[in-house]
Design a protein around this motif. Structure first.
Motif, short mmCIF file in Angstrom:
data_model
loop_
_atom_site.label_atom_id
_atom_site.label_comp_id
_atom_site.label_asym_id
_atom_site.label_seq_id
_atom_site.Cartn_x
_atom_site.Cartn_y
_atom_site.Cartn_z
N VAL A 103 -65.03 4.35 -4.39
CA VAL A 103 -64.85 3.38 -3.32
C VAL A 103 -65.71 2.15 -3.57
N VAL A 104 -65.16 0.98 -3.26
CA VAL A 104 -65.90 -0.28 -3.34
C VAL A 104 -65.92 -0.92 -1.95
N VAL A 126 -71.28 2.92 -0.38
CA VAL A 126 -70.24 3.90 -0.69
C VAL A 126 -70.10 4.14 -2.19
N SER A 127 -70.98 3.57 -2.98
CA SER A 127 -70.83 3.64 -4.43
C SER A 127 -70.95 5.06 -4.98
N ASP A 174 -63.89 11.44 -5.01
CA ASP A 174 -62.73 12.21 -4.52
C ASP A 174 -62.26 11.75 -3.15
N ILE A 175 -62.33 10.44 -2.89
CA ILE A 175 -61.91 9.90 -1.61
C ILE A 175 -60.41 9.59 -1.64
N ASP A 226 -60.68 17.35 -0.32
CA ASP A 226 -60.76 18.73 0.17
C ASP A 226 -60.72 18.82 1.70
N GLY A 227 -60.46 17.68 2.37
CA GLY A 227 -60.35 17.68 3.83
C GLY A 227 -61.66 17.52 4.57
N THR A 228 -62.76 17.32 3.85
CA THR A 228 -64.04 17.04 4.50
C THR A 228 -64.21 15.52 4.62
N VAL A 229 -65.23 15.11 5.36
CA VAL A 229 -65.40 13.70 5.69
C VAL A 229 -66.85 13.27 5.45
N VAL A 230 -67.02 12.06 4.93
CA VAL A 230 -68.34 11.48 4.73
C VAL A 230 -68.44 10.19 5.54
N ALA A 231 -69.67 9.79 5.83
CA ALA A 231 -69.88 8.59 6.65
C ALA A 231 -71.17 7.90 6.28
#
Length: 294
Positions: free
Chosen positions: A118-119, A131-132, A136-137, A153-158
């Motif tokens: 992600v950029v 977000v660098s 796997d986004i 994998d259906g998990t989330v980051v923030a």
């Protein structure tokens, strides 16, 4: 450095889910089936100056509760165009390549590359552009001060501001779509239920009873859910009637702005409710808006 040909990038871009309608603070954007883009509403910063765009496959609109806004467009070859407010360099995306999905927040633009990294550009005072390290986004959402990433994998980051717990998503699983508002975050699970965290003063997180949901969108202080039967659910701030969607039918996509809501029907027309002081809901004449997945 690995080289990705334009043809390879185009194939990757085509596979990703695309937003073809977008709602900003006071403007609305639509992607037509021929790859051109139309926009109505506030144009103080040139955020509606999209008439020259061509070969677009997705659009995004910065949704700022303070009024400043920008518009992003993704091309079929993985490049990105941007117009509008650029005080924090949120429109400096001309050098981006190999992008397959985009999101626009307040003072910020986010892009997913074909390799799942992600950029981000724009304001980073709260770490919302950090977000660098993400991998796997498959989807991103940009709130005002926080950024959400959905992993394969259906998990989330923030990352970013978490004053109201809007980044408390580490326990989420089986998520297939994410959305971010001003101070809240919404996740759609594979079984059609919805979860939400963050500021709930306007009841924008009261989604626990929703069922049969296939798509979600988060406005500044309201949340929209598209049901599998083409009807729409809404909770949250409704001062301008932005949640008055109970009569909508045959909807295939939704988008929530600061105080207005959009629905794309199966025939490529658009309906809108909510604040219309800047004509952001004047979409009744739109035709041929691209349907999701086409």
């Amino acid at each position: 450095m690995d080289y990705t040909s334009p043809e390879e990038t185009a194939l990757k871009v085509k596979r990703w889910p695309k937003a073809t309608i977008a709602a900003g603070y006071r403007h609305t954007v639509g992607l037509t089936s021929d790859g051109t883009v139309t926009a109505v509403g506030d144009n103080k910063y040139g955020q509606c100056d999209v008439s020259g765009w061509r070969d677009m496959v997705a659009v995004a609109a910065g949704n700022a509760h303070t009024g400043n806004a920008h518009t992003i467009g993704l091309t079929s070859v993985g490049t990105v165009s941007a117009v509008g407010w650029n005080k924090y360099d949120q429109c400096d995306v001309s050098g981006w390549r190999d992008i397959v999905a985009i999101a626009a927040g307040w003072r910020r633009t986010v892009g997913i590359k074909s390799d799942g990294t992600v950029v981000a550009v724009g304001r980073n005072n709260e770490g919302q552009c950090n977000v660098s390290e993400w991998r796997d986004i498959v989807a991103v959402a940009a709130g005002d001060w926080h950024t959400i990433g959905l992993k394969s994998d259906g998990t989330v980051v923030a990352v970013g501001n978490n004053r109201y717990g809007q980044c408390n998503v580490s326990g989420w699983h089986d998520i297939v779509e994410v959305a971010a508002g001003y101070l809240h975050t919404v996740g759609l699970t594979s079984d059609g239920t919805v979860t939400a965290v963050g500021w709930n003063k306007r009841d924008q997180c009261d989604v626990s009873g929703w069922r049969g949901i296939v798509a979600i969108s988060a406005g500044s202080n309201h949340t929209i859910g598209l049901r599998s039967d083409g009807t729409v659910a809404a909770v949250g701030w409704n001062e301008h009637g932005q949640c008055d969607v109970g009569g909508w039918r045959d909807i295939v996509a939704v988008a929530a702005g600061c105080a207005h809501t959009l629905g794309l029907t199966s025939d490529g027309t658009v309906v809108a409710v909510g604040d219309n002081k800047n004509s952001q809901c004047d979409v009744s004449g739109w035709r041929g808006i691209q349907l999701p997945g086409k």
